[in-house]
Design a protein around this motif. Structure first.
Motif, mmCIF file in Angstrom:
data_model
loop_
_atom_site.group_PDB
_atom_site.id
_atom_site.type_symbol
_atom_site.label_atom_id
_atom_site.label_comp_id
_atom_site.label_asym_id
_atom_site.label_seq_id
_atom_site.Cartn_x
_atom_site.Cartn_y
_atom_site.Cartn_z
ATOM 1 N N LEU A 86 0.878 -1.165 0.000
ATOM 2 C CA LEU A 86 0.000 0.000 0.000
ATOM 3 C C LEU A 86 0.911 1.209 0.000
ATOM 4 N N PHE A 87 0.607 2.201 -0.873
ATOM 5 C CA PHE A 87 1.505 3.353 -0.986
ATOM 6 C C PHE A 87 0.727 4.595 -1.380
ATOM 7 N N SER A 88 1.399 5.716 -1.304
ATOM 8 C CA SER A 88 0.776 7.012 -1.569
ATOM 9 C C SER A 88 0.435 7.165 -3.046
ATOM 10 N N PRO A 89 -0.728 7.792 -3.355
ATOM 11 C CA PRO A 89 -1.055 8.064 -4.754
ATOM 12 C C PRO A 89 -0.217 9.219 -5.317
ATOM 13 N N ILE A 90 0.482 9.932 -4.433
ATOM 14 C CA ILE A 90 1.347 11.030 -4.881
ATOM 15 C C ILE A 90 2.655 10.417 -5.368
ATOM 16 N N MET A 91 2.896 10.529 -6.681
ATOM 17 C CA MET A 91 4.085 9.928 -7.284
ATOM 18 C C MET A 91 4.881 10.979 -8.036
ATOM 19 N N THR A 92 6.192 10.785 -8.068
ATOM 20 C CA THR A 92 7.037 11.680 -8.852
ATOM 21 C C THR A 92 6.807 11.389 -10.333
ATOM 22 N N ARG A 93 7.204 12.319 -11.182
ATOM 23 C CA ARG A 93 7.092 12.124 -12.629
ATOM 24 C C ARG A 93 8.402 11.580 -13.202
ATOM 25 N N SER A 94 9.250 11.047 -12.332
ATOM 26 C CA SER A 94 10.540 10.502 -12.765
ATOM 27 C C SER A 94 10.347 9.144 -13.430
ATOM 28 N N ILE A 95 11.424 8.632 -13.993
ATOM 29 C CA ILE A 95 11.408 7.289 -14.570
ATOM 30 C C ILE A 95 12.435 6.462 -13.807
ATOM 31 N N PRO A 96 12.032 5.459 -13.059
ATOM 32 C CA PRO A 96 10.643 5.081 -12.776
ATOM 33 C C PRO A 96 10.013 6.046 -11.774
ATOM 34 N N PRO A 97 8.678 6.107 -11.731
ATOM 35 C CA PRO A 97 8.027 6.947 -10.733
ATOM 36 C C PRO A 97 8.325 6.450 -9.321
ATOM 37 N N GLN A 98 8.285 7.378 -8.354
ATOM 38 C CA GLN A 98 8.545 7.035 -6.962
ATOM 39 C C GLN A 98 7.351 7.406 -6.110
ATOM 40 N N SER A 99 7.137 6.608 -5.062
ATOM 41 C CA SER A 99 6.063 6.875 -4.116
ATOM 42 C C SER A 99 6.489 6.372 -2.745
ATOM 43 N N SER A 100 5.883 6.921 -1.709
ATOM 44 C CA SER A 100 6.182 6.489 -0.336
ATOM 45 C C SER A 100 5.305 5.299 0.028
ATOM 46 N N ALA A 101 5.934 4.233 0.488
ATOM 47 C CA ALA A 101 5.202 3.019 0.877
ATOM 48 C C ALA A 101 4.720 3.136 2.316
ATOM 49 N N PHE A 102 3.458 2.742 2.548
ATOM 50 C CA PHE A 102 2.905 2.682 3.895
ATOM 51 C C PHE A 102 3.068 1.290 4.477
ATOM 52 N N LEU A 103 2.861 0.286 3.620
ATOM 53 C CA LEU A 103 2.888 -1.110 4.055
ATOM 54 C C LEU A 103 3.494 -1.963 2.949
ATOM 55 N N VAL A 104 4.392 -2.875 3.333
ATOM 56 C CA VAL A 104 4.957 -3.858 2.408
ATOM 57 C C VAL A 104 4.776 -5.225 3.049
ATOM 58 N N VAL A 105 4.191 -6.151 2.294
ATOM 59 C CA VAL A 105 4.012 -7.519 2.789
ATOM 60 C C VAL A 105 4.725 -8.460 1.826
ATOM 61 N N ALA A 106 5.729 -9.166 2.332
ATOM 62 C CA ALA A 106 6.440 -10.156 1.520
ATOM 63 C C ALA A 106 5.541 -11.381 1.390
ATOM 64 N N ARG A 107 5.343 -11.815 0.157
ATOM 65 C CA ARG A 107 4.458 -12.962 -0.090
ATOM 66 C C ARG A 107 5.218 -14.264 0.157
ATOM 67 N N ARG A 108 4.497 -15.253 0.623
ATOM 68 C CA ARG A 108 5.096 -16.575 0.806
ATOM 69 C C ARG A 108 5.190 -17.228 -0.552
ATOM 70 N N GLU A 109 6.366 -17.723 -0.862
ATOM 71 C CA GLU A 109 6.563 -18.366 -2.150
ATOM 72 C C GLU A 109 6.146 -19.823 -2.053
ATOM 73 N N LEU A 110 5.713 -20.391 -3.168
ATOM 74 C CA LEU A 110 5.321 -21.792 -3.182
ATOM 75 C C LEU A 110 6.507 -22.679 -2.839
ATOM 76 N N LYS A 111 7.655 -22.343 -3.387
ATOM 77 C CA LYS A 111 8.876 -23.070 -3.066
ATOM 78 C C LYS A 111 9.895 -22.039 -2.641
ATOM 79 N N SER A 112 10.066 -21.897 -1.351
ATOM 80 C CA SER A 112 10.939 -20.851 -0.834
ATOM 81 C C SER A 112 12.394 -21.183 -1.109
#
Length: 196
Positions: A86-112
């Motif tokens: 989940l991250f801010s809708p306010i993004m820079t116009r750079s390449i790549p665009p940048q935004s501030s993250a509120f929440l990052v969840v690492a997904r469980r891989e099927l084969k870690s």
């Protein structure tokens, strides 16, 4: 996973959401702040899919969780992992665009590709960059972890410490490769060592 599994971005009120983004690059200069460069799929006309990049800036207020909902360090996220954010809708116009993250969840891989071992330190071999865990009096209960220049070691608070500062008897959580040699004790590669 192939490119077709990459998620897409959506907006939910004042928050942007990305599911199943592939981590292309991780920068964690002080373990708590930095950025993740992620890629995701954008559906184009005529069924074409384009892969886009987004830089998620990680600050001290960004919550980072593993797939079980437990807090984790930015330094535990590796290139090739899949995340939701989940991250801010306010993004820079750079390449790549940048935004501030509120929440990052690492997904469980099927084969870690990584495993985690929590145990007491049996021995520290500073000269050869090895860390042994398990019962110091029973070689059959031990694991030998090979530490490389990219292995990170942190204290209880996530601050970096050296291999020299580790002592037998201390409790550690070692994030390591999910393979081991058939030797006694078995040996594997350590990615991160966390004092508990």
């Amino acid at each position: 996973m192939n490119n077709d599994n990459r998620g897409t971005i959506s907006q939910q009120g004042n928050i942007m959401r990305i599911d199943n983004a592939l981590v292309e690059e991780v920068s964690a200069p002080n373990r708590a702040t930095g950025y993740l460069l992620v890629s995701y799929a954008v559906l184009k006309p005529k069924g074409m899919t384009s892969i886009q990049l987004l830089r998620l800036n990680i600050g001290r207020n960004t919550v980072i969780l593993n797939s079980f909902g437990l807090s984790m360090c930015l330094c535990d996220i590796r290139k090739g992992m899949w995340i939701d954010s989940l991250f801010s809708p306010i993004m820079t116009r750079s390449i790549p665009p940048q935004s501030s993250a509120f929440l990052v969840v690492a997904r469980r891989e099927l084969k870690s590709s990584v495993s985690v071992t929590t145990d007491r330190i049996a021995m520290v071999d500073v000269n050869n960059n090895f860390l042994y865990t398990g019962n110091p009096n029973n070689i059959n209960s031990q694991i030998r972890f090979a530490l490389s220049n990219s292995t990170t070691i942190s204290d209880r608070n996530g601050n970096p410490v050296s291999l020299r500062s580790l002592r037998p008897g201390q409790m550690v959580r070692v994030t390591h490769a999910n393979f081991q040699t058939a030797s006694i004790p078995p040996q594997t590669t350590a990615f991160h060592v966390q004092l508990l």
